[in-house]
Design a protein around this motif. Structure first.
Motif, PDB file in Angstrom:
ATOM      1  N   GLU A  40      38.361 -40.728 -18.138  1.00  0.00           N
ATOM      2  CA  GLU A  40      37.566 -39.561 -18.567  1.00  0.00           C
ATOM      3  C   GLU A  40      37.096 -38.759 -17.357  1.00  0.00           C
ATOM      4  O   GLU A  40      36.524 -39.304 -16.405  1.00  0.00           O
ATOM      5  CB  GLU A  40      36.370 -40.019 -19.381  1.00  0.00           C
ATOM      6  N   GLY A  41      37.347 -37.456 -17.380  1.00  0.00           N
ATOM      7  CA  GLY A  41      36.934 -36.584 -16.290  1.00  0.00           C
ATOM      8  C   GLY A  41      37.934 -36.496 -15.151  1.00  0.00           C
ATOM      9  O   GLY A  41      37.667 -35.830 -14.147  1.00  0.00           O
ATOM     10  N   HIS A  98      36.683 -31.112 -14.697  1.00  0.00           N
ATOM     11  CA  HIS A  98      35.334 -31.510 -15.095  1.00  0.00           C
ATOM     12  C   HIS A  98      35.185 -32.977 -14.718  1.00  0.00           C
ATOM     13  O   HIS A  98      35.668 -33.858 -15.442  1.00  0.00           O
ATOM     14  CB  HIS A  98      35.108 -31.322 -16.603  1.00  0.00           C
ATOM     15  N   PRO A 100      33.758 -36.840 -13.759  1.00  0.00           N
ATOM     16  CA  PRO A 100      32.931 -37.787 -14.519  1.00  0.00           C
ATOM     17  C   PRO A 100      31.432 -37.629 -14.275  1.00  0.00           C
ATOM     18  O   PRO A 100      30.629 -37.985 -15.137  1.00  0.00           O
ATOM     19  CB  PRO A 100      33.423 -39.151 -14.025  1.00  0.00           C
ATOM     20  N   ASN A 101      31.058 -37.099 -13.093  1.00  0.00           N
ATOM     21  CA  ASN A 101      29.629 -36.927 -12.805  1.00  0.00           C
ATOM     22  C   ASN A 101      29.074 -35.615 -13.359  1.00  0.00           C
ATOM     23  O   ASN A 101      27.923 -35.263 -13.090  1.00  0.00           O
ATOM     24  CB  ASN A 101      29.375 -37.000 -11.298  1.00  0.00           C
ATOM     25  N   GLY A 102      29.902 -34.891 -14.141  1.00  0.00           N
ATOM     26  CA  GLY A 102      29.444 -33.650 -14.763  1.00  0.00           C
ATOM     27  C   GLY A 102      29.726 -32.391 -13.974  1.00  0.00           C
ATOM     28  O   GLY A 102      29.472 -31.281 -14.456  1.00  0.00           O
ATOM     29  N   LEU A 103      30.260 -32.524 -12.757  1.00  0.00           N
ATOM     30  CA  LEU A 103      30.519 -31.352 -11.918  1.00  0.00           C
ATOM     31  C   LEU A 103      31.749 -30.591 -12.404  1.00  0.00           C
ATOM     32  O   LEU A 103      32.811 -31.189 -12.644  1.00  0.00           O
ATOM     33  CB  LEU A 103      30.712 -31.803 -10.469  1.00  0.00           C
ATOM     34  N   HIS A 104      31.628 -29.279 -12.544  1.00  0.00           N
ATOM     35  CA  HIS A 104      32.733 -28.406 -12.946  1.00  0.00           C
ATOM     36  C   HIS A 104      33.245 -27.677 -11.707  1.00  0.00           C
ATOM     37  O   HIS A 104      32.482 -26.983 -11.034  1.00  0.00           O
ATOM     38  CB  HIS A 104      32.265 -27.405 -14.006  1.00  0.00           C
ATOM     39  N   CYS A 120      37.228 -35.454  -3.179  1.00  0.00           N
ATOM     40  CA  CYS A 120      36.310 -36.274  -3.969  1.00  0.00           C
ATOM     41  C   CYS A 120      35.907 -37.564  -3.279  1.00  0.00           C
ATOM     42  O   CYS A 120      36.717 -38.215  -2.614  1.00  0.00           O
ATOM     43  CB  CYS A 120      36.941 -36.618  -5.311  1.00  0.00           C
ATOM     44  N   GLU A 124      31.772 -39.596  -6.988  1.00  0.00           N
ATOM     45  CA  GLU A 124      32.062 -38.455  -7.855  1.00  0.00           C
ATOM     46  C   GLU A 124      33.122 -38.793  -8.910  1.00  0.00           C
ATOM     47  O   GLU A 124      33.185 -38.149  -9.951  1.00  0.00           O
ATOM     48  CB  GLU A 124      32.517 -37.275  -7.001  1.00  0.00           C
ATOM     49  N   HIS A 126      33.232 -41.856 -10.188  1.00  0.00           N
ATOM     50  CA  HIS A 126      32.642 -43.007 -10.896  1.00  0.00           C
ATOM     51  C   HIS A 126      33.447 -44.285 -10.667  1.00  0.00           C
ATOM     52  O   HIS A 126      33.653 -45.081 -11.587  1.00  0.00           O
ATOM     53  CB  HIS A 126      32.507 -42.726 -12.389  1.00  0.00           C
TER      54      HIS A 126
END
Length: 242
Positions: A40-41, A98, A100-104, A120, A124, A126
């Motif tokens: 995810e992400g 996008h 995993p830590n929410g950063l776009h 990364c 960042e 995860h």
């Protein structure tokens, strides 16, 4: 308990999606609490090699990276990380990612120069930080030098997988293992498991009875108990693949 779909497929074939397998497990009395996507992400995170690195002309700490991400042209990414060098292969979040830590990740400019992505860190993405050094935790995550360029980072990191989280009850002790769940899938699908071959090198000069003593106090409840003594077992952290 959590189990990898890829790990299950090492021992038995099935075509169901993770969600369908979870539903069939649950309906068979082996309840799945959650379906976790390990990638995810990471949809737009690829591997990239730093082909050229130079100081930003208008900054003391920023560096300009010319990145090979498997495309026709190099892309320029500006980073503040100090643990990078030319020739290194690193995870690159492309524009539109996008994380995993929410950063776009968007196109941007840093001190007047364009930056088209981001290098990364492990945090960042995860990743598990427990076995990393402090520099690896805080800086950009450096991949092995022979890592192919331009491939999805989730494949290189072993995160192209789905994990089933089970909420097992005490009466289903037979399912508290990968092979136990493989047996359930065999029943549900009718497919034949591919059991692992376990080689055991026995020592004829030693007897288990000389090393361990077993007594049965209630023969009416248990008339036989067998045991095997295993020596020289190494205790340590789980390997990365696990």
């Amino acid at each position: 308990m959590q189990v990898s779909i890829k790990w299950l497929k090492d021992y038995i074939d099935f075509d169901w999606s993770a969600e369908e397998l979870a539903d069939r497990f649950t309906m068979a009395g082996v309840p799945v609490e959650n379906v976790i996507r390990a990638d995810e992400g990471l949809d737009k995170v690829v591997t990239g090699r730093i082909e050229k690195l130079e100081k930003h002309p208008d900054s003391d700490h920023l560096q300009i990276c010319q990145m090979n991400v498997g495309e026709k042209d190099l892309i320029q990414i500006i980073t503040g990380a100090q643990n990078v060098a030319e020739g290194q292969v690193v995870p690159v979040a492309m524009v539109g990612a996008h994380l995993p830590n929410g950063l776009h990740i968007k196109k941007g400019k840093l001190r007047g120069l364009p930056s088209n992505g981001m290098l990364c860190s492990a945090g960042e993405l995860h990743l598990d930080l427990t076995k990393l050094t402090e520099e690896e935790k805080d800086g950009i995550y450096i991949l092995p030098a022979d890592t192919p360029v331009g491939v999805p980072a989730k494949e290189v990191l072993g995160l192209d997988d789905v994990v089933l989280e089970f909420e097992l009850t005490a009466n289903r002790g037979d399912c508290f293992s990968v092979l136990g769940l493989v047996r359930e899938i065999a029943v549900l699908t009718g497919n034949k498991p591919k059991w692992p071959v376990i080689a055991c090198q026995e020592d004829d000069a030693a007897q288990a009875s000389d090393m361990v003593s077993i007594g049965i106090a209630a023969h009416e409840l248990c008339d036989r108990f067998s045991a095997r003594v295993i020596k020289n077992v190494k205790i340590g952290p789980s390997p990365e693949w696990m």
